[in-house]
Design an enzyme around this catalytic site. Structure first.
Site, PDB file in Angstrom:
ATOM      1  CE  LYS A 283      49.022  32.719  45.703  1.00  0.00           C
ATOM      2  NZ  LYS A 283      47.740  33.097  45.094  1.00  0.00           N
ATOM      3  CD  GLU A 360      36.754  44.063  44.093  1.00  0.00           C
ATOM      4  OE1 GLU A 360      37.402  43.265  44.798  1.00  0.00           O
ATOM      5  OE2 GLU A 360      37.277  45.046  43.501  1.00  0.00           O
ATOM      6  NE  ARG A 388      38.397  47.972  46.611  1.00  0.00           N
ATOM      7  CZ  ARG A 388      39.579  47.639  46.125  1.00  0.00           C
ATOM      8  NH1 ARG A 388      39.833  46.390  45.827  1.00  0.00           N
ATOM      9  NH2 ARG A 388      40.508  48.546  45.924  1.00  0.00           N
TER      10      ARG A 388
END
Length: 634
Positions: A283, A360, A388
């Site tokens: 990254k 979640e 969600r």
């Protein structure tokens, strides 16, 4: 003219040689850094997928072959290679390019959803559709990060993909060791192990080429070893997890070696069935400031962490203070430790902080278990992501009347992240949940005040919701109305014309509205409800004293606070008209918070005009009603 300026689509990319591709990768990184440091956005993820994206577009034929980007925050390079270089400077600006794939922008964009762990399900359905339609030459490509791969939905998809043996589906697992936070849990350890273990094929190739040549013992021994191949794989390389699902595995591949990436993707494309290509990337690759950023490799620029003076930081500081007083308070988040302000609590109480990764649903039900175990969990999550976990909130937490406090960051208009990130749904969907109490602080002091009240509630779930950005000034109450704060009364000489209830920061907008209306001789009582569910019944008596009731909220109008107020007044036979103002029930485009609110008609000037007109209509109706029968109204 640069190479990048000459790329109008993937076909142009396929004409370049290897040296030109290397040069192009450098140009792309320069443009990413130059643009994103000005416009803001996801810098680190895109720097890490430059060669990966080039290889994808050289091997596959978009848009005939469909490319699905999981979460979409790593799709900037894809935009640059599909004809949007000239517009790239408008990234995340009102009317410009979005920060995620957009079907309105390009035929190369398919999925706009920026919520994680969905790409494999989309891809599964697409591949099956092409098979049924008799288009076996089309390939579906899903690019999913190792962080998103921790989501349960991704594994549900993998389970089904494995059963579709002839689906032309290539799944690129972009393993950079980070999601929003370092990838959490057993999968993280699994992928890390792959990076440091030798590939089992080397051992198998040696066995296959050497042992059969040995006289007598060779072939039998080779057969035996071949039968225990799975055991060898278990020992040497944990990639067996994917192959045990029945999915062909390729990798791990150096994701910054474009040539190797192409080779691997061509093999995967030609396999004819579902294939996982495991790619190792870094990254922020190529930009030292991102590579050396210890928090998240500049995942988002500017930093998405809880800065001083922001709603998130005020929450984080107050939770830290609460944690010092109450050892039963624990914190949970779903890969949002720094952005939600939980990092300070985590530093002080690491054994009471749980970052469950991009999961979640698990976070909410795990919180239910913690509450059943005698603790008071505080679940800090972005408003849009709680959507969600609605079922878990309803059936796992609320049904059992458990003391779980949800802190919803980025509620209301979030700005530049666009439609999928606006937190404009929670104020409506949570109104449906029995026993749920919802608080909306108007300023920093009220965050602390309401958070403390929420964690004291022990007979059911609570919510504290607040927007993104700076908190702004504090406003004290001039009186109380039940448990609500009265922020302003009609000026001397003005009647009680309008009762205005503003939820959260919209209460401060209400003060601006009241000042504008006072100039026109309209008296306004401004109330901050503090708790938008349940609605304080003190509003009933106050409504009867006024000519018009107005609600203003930074949430969708349908089913929100305004509808709850109107329902309360109907239930008590209050015939005072109610005007509810909120966000239109639409998927709102990206822009600054001010720009989006302005377009939605939620500025003080626009609202004052609507309310003035409503009062005027009310006054006209009252005059008509008061006129003697048969006499015209002058």
């Amino acid at each position: 003219m640069t190479l990048l300026e000459c790329i109008n689509g993937p076909e142009d990319l396929k004409q370049l040689n290897q040296d030109q591709l290397t040069c192009l990768a450098g140009e792309i990184r320069d443009v990413l850094v130059e643009t994103v440091t000005k416009t803001g956005g996801h810098l680190g993820p895109n720097l890490g997928v430059v060669e990966l994206t080039i290889a994808v577009h050289r091997v596959f034929d978009s848009p005939r072959d469909k490319i699905v980007w999981d979460t979409g925050h790593q799709a900037y390079v894809h935009k640059l290679l599909t004809g949007r270089f000239a517009q790239f400077g408008t990234l995340r600006q009102r009317g410009g390019l979005t920060g995620y794939p957009s079907r309105a922008e390009s035929e190369h964009d398919l999925v706009e959803n920026s919520h994680a762990s969905t790409s494999l399900s989309y891809a599964d359905g697409l591949a099956k559709a092409y098979k049924l339609r008799g288009e076996p030459d089309r390939t579906v490509v899903a690019v999913i990060g190792d962080g998103a791969l921790t989501g349960g939905m991704a594994w549900e998809a993998l389970n089904n993909i494995a059963a579709a043996k002839d689906s032309r589906l290539v799944m690129i697992v972009n393993d950079n060791g980070w999601s929003y936070q370092p990838t959490i849990g057993g999968l993280a350890e699994h992928l890390a192990a792959i990076r440091v273990n030798p590939r089992y094929e080397h051992v198998l190739d040696y066995i296959k080429t050497t042992l059969p040549r040995a006289p007598l013992v060779g072939p039998p021994l080779y057969g035996t070893l071949h039968r225990v191949k799975k055991g060898i794989k278990d020992v040497i390389q944990p990639q067996v997890m994917f192959e045990d699902l029945g999915i062909k595995y390729v990798g791990p591949i150096d994701g910054h070696d474009e040539r190797l990436m192409e080779t691997a993707l061509r093999h995967a494309r030609d396999f004819g069935g579902p294939v996982i290509v495991h790619v190792i990337t870094k990254k922020g690759f190529g930009y030292p400031a991102a590579e050396q950023n210890e928090i998240d490799c500049l995942h988002q620029f500017p930093a998405a962490g809880a800065q001083p003076g922001t709603w998130s930081r005020v929450f984080g500081d107050e939770l830290l203070a609460i944690g010092a007083r109450r050892s039963d308070v624990v914190a949970i988040t779903a890969a949002m430790l720094h952005p939600t302000g939980l990092a300070y609590f985590a530093d002080a109480y690491p054994d009471r902080t749980y970052d469950v990764g991009i999961a979640e649903q698990h976070a909410v039900t795990s919180a239910a278990g913690l509450a059943m175990g005698g603790l008071h969990p505080v679940v800090a999550i972005y408003s849009t992501f709680l959507n969600r976990a609605f079922d878990q909130t309803l059936m796992d937490v609320a049904l059992h009347r458990l003391p779980v406090t949800f802190v919803l960051d980025r509620a209301g208009i979030t700005g530049l992240d666009g439609a999928s990130h606006h937190g404009m749904w929670d104020g409506s969907i949570l109104q449906l949940i029995p026993g749920m109490k919802i608080a909306a602080p108007r300023d920093a002091k009220r965050i602390a005040e309401l958070l403390n009240e929420a964690v004291e509630i022990s007979d059911g779930p609570t919510v504290v919701r607040f927007p993104k950005g700076d908190v702004g000034g504090e406003v004290e109450a001039v009186a109380k109305l039940g448990d609500m704060d009265v922020l302003q009364l009609p000026a001397p000489g003005l009647a009680e014309d309008v009762l205005l209830a503003g939820a959260g920061p919209m209460a401060l907008t209400g003060l601006e509205i009241a000042d504008r209306l006072a100039v026109h001789g309209i008296g306004v009582t401004v109330v901050d409800p503090r708790w938008t569910k349940p609605v304080d019944e003190a509003l009933v008596g106050a409504a009867r004293r006024h000519r018009l009731v107005v609600t203003v909220e930074d949430n969708g109008r349908v089913g929100g606070f305004g509808d709850a107020v109107a329902r309360l007044l109907r239930d008590h036979d209050v015939d005072v008209p109610v005007k509810t103002f909120g966000l239109p029930q639409e998927f709102l485009p990206h822009g600054t918070r001010k720009e989006v609110l302005d377009e939605a008609g939620l500025t003080s000037q626009q609202l004052a005009l609507h309310i003035t007109e409503a009062v005027a209509r009310r006054s006209s109706a009252e005059v008509v009603e008061a006129a003697p029968e048969g006499r015209p109204v002058e």
